[in-house]
Design a protein around this motif. Structure first.
Motif: not given
Length: 246
Positions: A85-89, A95-102
């Motif tokens: 419910x909170x995060x975007x990928x 394989x590099x991945x980051x997580x973002x959230x407003x």
């Protein structure tokens, strides 16, 4: 029966909304780095402390995400888990991945194996769709770090008024009509712990090392201490200009 169907539909709608994190689409800049640099006068130190990423550009509909660190541009695919419910990928090549959230009025980039936690804010001026990556951060930084009117106290053009414009224009500086602050990349590697600025007139330009202490700005010759077959290693030489903010 009808009331039960309406309640069921409402619950389904609420459940669907609850499963979608707030849309982060748009441009976000590293305002914390700008504030720290403007307050301390130490640009490279602030960028290292609050970086390395300086700007995010996100488009949830197109599932695109890009970041700028002042030298490189990274592009990835933006998506979200329906159960989160909170995060975007943001998935990059490999394989590099980051997580973002407003998070309220900020964009949170959570800590990962690649980068530390960082926070970003919306720029005060809405960027155009044609603006290059990193332009919003640069515009905001330039408008804050060297804002105001500066008087040349020592050096060529003594007594002249100088203004560093947010778009990189330079008014009142002898033999220079454009400037660029070093943010990252080769110019940073060559300058070491020193801050550097590029001054340009037409197609000709050169770098200077500088120190900004409150309302005093000193520009020094960039003296190369490296051998001819090595990457340049600049150190402060003689002071060329002393400017004070009016």
């Amino acid at each position: 029966m009808r009331r039960a169907l309406i309640l069921s539909a409402l619950l389904g709608l609420l459940t669907g909304c609850a499963g979608t994190p707030p849309d982060p689409s748009g441009v976000w800049i590293n305002q914390a780095a700008i504030d720290a640099a403007s307050k301390s006068g130490k640009l490279r130190e602030a960028l290292l402390a609050y970086g390395p990423n300086l700007e995010w550009r996100l488009d949830s509909k197109a599932q695109k995400a890009s970041f700028s660190n002042g030298f490189e541009l990274g592009e990835g695919q933006l998506s979200h888990d329906p159960n989160d419910k909170k995060h975007w990928q943001v998935a990059f090549y490999g394989s590099k991945q980051e997580t973002l959230a407003v998070d309220g009025k900020q964009l949170l980039q959570t800590a990962s194996e690649n980068w530390p936690e960082q926070r970003f804010s919306r720029p005060q001026e809405t960027p155009t769709a044609q603006a290059p990556a990193g332009a919003s951060f640069q515009h905001a930084l330039y408008g804050a770090f060297l804002k105001g009117t500066w008087i040349i106290k020592e050096g060529q053009g003594q007594g002249s008024k100088v203004s560093f414009q947010p778009d990189g224009r330079l008014d009142g500086m002898p033999n220079a009509e454009r400037y660029a602050l070093c943010l990252a990349g080769d110019c940073a590697a060559m300058s070491g712990d020193n801050d550097s600025i590029w001054l340009q007139q037409g197609r000709q330009g050169r770098e200077y090392l500088f120190q900004r202490n409150d309302d005093k700005l000193e520009l020094f010759e960039a003296v190369n201490r490296a051998q001819s077959d090595e990457m340049p290693e600049y150190n402060p030489g003689r002071r060329v200009w002393l400017l004070e903010r009016d």
